[in-house]
Design a protein around this motif. Structure first.
Motif, mmCIF file in Angstrom:
data_model
loop_
_atom_site.group_PDB
_atom_site.id
_atom_site.type_symbol
_atom_site.label_atom_id
_atom_site.label_comp_id
_atom_site.label_asym_id
_atom_site.label_seq_id
_atom_site.Cartn_x
_atom_site.Cartn_y
_atom_site.Cartn_z
ATOM 1 N N VAL A 64 9.687 43.268 23.888
ATOM 2 C CA VAL A 64 10.717 44.287 23.662
ATOM 3 C C VAL A 64 11.400 44.081 22.316
ATOM 4 N N ALA A 65 11.529 42.839 21.911
ATOM 5 C CA ALA A 65 12.223 42.522 20.656
ATOM 6 C C ALA A 65 11.378 42.823 19.423
ATOM 7 N N LEU A 66 10.076 43.034 19.591
ATOM 8 C CA LEU A 66 9.203 43.304 18.443
ATOM 9 C C LEU A 66 9.502 44.688 17.871
ATOM 10 N N THR A 67 9.514 44.786 16.566
ATOM 11 C CA THR A 67 9.808 46.059 15.905
ATOM 12 C C THR A 67 8.556 46.765 15.401
ATOM 13 N N ASP A 68 7.469 46.039 15.254
ATOM 14 C CA ASP A 68 6.216 46.656 14.813
ATOM 15 C C ASP A 68 5.490 47.242 16.026
ATOM 16 N N PRO A 69 5.254 48.559 16.058
ATOM 17 C CA PRO A 69 4.637 49.188 17.239
ATOM 18 C C PRO A 69 3.283 48.599 17.617
ATOM 19 N N ALA A 70 2.462 48.294 16.627
ATOM 20 C CA ALA A 70 1.132 47.757 16.920
ATOM 21 C C ALA A 70 1.236 46.388 17.581
ATOM 22 N N GLN A 71 2.116 45.547 17.044
ATOM 23 C CA GLN A 71 2.304 44.226 17.637
ATOM 24 C C GLN A 71 2.898 44.340 19.041
ATOM 25 N N ALA A 72 3.855 45.231 19.205
ATOM 26 C CA ALA A 72 4.486 45.419 20.512
ATOM 27 C C ALA A 72 3.468 45.921 21.533
ATOM 28 N N GLN A 73 2.638 46.866 21.110
ATOM 29 C CA GLN A 73 1.623 47.389 22.020
ATOM 30 C C GLN A 73 0.676 46.277 22.464
ATOM 31 N N ALA A 74 0.234 45.459 21.527
ATOM 32 C CA ALA A 74 -0.680 44.355 21.865
ATOM 33 C C ALA A 74 -0.014 43.384 22.836
ATOM 34 N N ALA A 75 1.273 43.120 22.609
ATOM 35 C CA ALA A 75 1.996 42.200 23.489
ATOM 36 C C ALA A 75 2.128 42.770 24.894
ATOM 37 N N PHE A 76 2.455 44.046 24.988
ATOM 38 C CA PHE A 76 2.588 44.670 26.306
ATOM 39 C C PHE A 76 1.237 44.778 27.015
ATOM 40 N N ASP A 77 0.183 45.065 26.250
ATOM 41 C CA ASP A 77 -1.159 45.124 26.836
ATOM 42 C C ASP A 77 -1.539 43.768 27.443
ATOM 43 N N LYS A 78 -1.175 42.698 26.761
ATOM 44 C CA LYS A 78 -1.483 41.355 27.261
ATOM 45 C C LYS A 78 -0.739 41.078 28.559
ATOM 46 N N ILE A 79 0.531 41.491 28.615
ATOM 47 C CA ILE A 79 1.313 41.303 29.844
ATOM 48 C C ILE A 79 0.709 42.123 30.986
ATOM 49 N N ALA A 80 0.327 43.358 30.682
ATOM 50 C CA ALA A 80 -0.242 44.236 31.711
ATOM 51 C C ALA A 80 -1.532 43.663 32.280
ATOM 52 N N SER A 81 -2.340 43.037 31.430
ATOM 53 C CA SER A 81 -3.616 42.485 31.884
ATOM 54 C C SER A 81 -3.433 41.266 32.773
ATOM 55 N N GLY A 82 -2.229 40.659 32.724
ATOM 56 C CA GLY A 82 -1.968 39.478 33.539
ATOM 57 C C GLY A 82 -1.651 39.783 34.987
#
Length: 214
Positions: A64-82
């Motif tokens: 949530v704290a990430l400001t770059d959309p691409a980085q944030a998307q990758a981070a959320f995708d990783k959480i979702a896959s868990g």
């Protein structure tokens, strides 16, 4: 004499119990082991699930704290896959929102994937349909928005109020005054419509030409 009979009866019961134990002791021991193992396994499962949820919570806060959309998307995708309980689905919605910041079409596709996921809970699927329709509002024909949201706008669906507002806006943009009025009237007539939404509906209704008299 009664005491003698009692002693004999007690001895017979002991003999019967001994025979039962000799015959079924292995089964009894195996059952006890299975019960203990089952309880231990369940507690271990709960422990690891709690650990996974705690790790996902920390990762979610960081994403949530990430400001770059691409980085944030990758981070959320990783959480979702868990598949962490309570975070996986929420992370999918956030990942779709971050995708939309980069490319609206990718965002629509990501929300559509969630909306069409039969395993997702109904309110989550409704949210996904609403978010996709919101991204399409400026470009898609009213018919497309209606096809997506007409069911969600009916009955007692959780987000029916928001669906009606999007449908009314889409119809208004398409100069389909009858359709816009229909959805706005549904907002006004529903006693559970939020007050802020009701005021916006009244403001938009005031912009429409008077309804034709039959």
């Amino acid at each position: 004499m009664s005491e003698l009979f009692s002693e004999v009866d007690e001895e017979l019961r002991r003999e019967q119990l001994k025979k039962l134990w000799d015959r079924y002791s292995l089964h009894i021991i195996a059952l006890i082991v299975l019960v203990v193992a089952g309880v231990g396994g369940w507690r271990a499962y709960q422990y690891f699930e709690n650990q996974k949820a705690e790790a996902a919570g920390k990762a979610f806060e960081a994403a949530v704290a990430l400001t770059d959309p691409a980085q944030a998307q990758a981070a959320f995708d990783k959480i979702a896959s868990g598949n962490a309980q309570g975070y996986s689905t929420l992370a999918r919605l956030h990942a779709a929102a971050e995708a939309a910041k980069q490319d609206s079409q990718k965002g629509i596709a990501a929300f559509d994937t969630i909306a069409n996921d039969g395993k997702a809970e109904a309110p989550i699927r409704e949210i996904a349909r609403l978010r996709a329709a919101g991204l399409m509002l400026d470009t898609a024909p009213y018919a497309d928005i209606e096809k997506r949201l007409s069911d969600d706008a009916s009955g007692t669906h959780t987000f029916r109020h928001s669906a009606r507002e999007l449908l009314a806006l889409s119809a208004w943009r398409a100069k389909n005054n009858d359709a816009a009025r229909k959805w706005l009237d549904m907002i006004g007539e529903d006693p559970q419509s939020p007050a802020t939404l009701r005021r916006r509906a009244e403001a938009l209704l005031a912009l429409l030409p008077p309804a034709a008299k039959s």
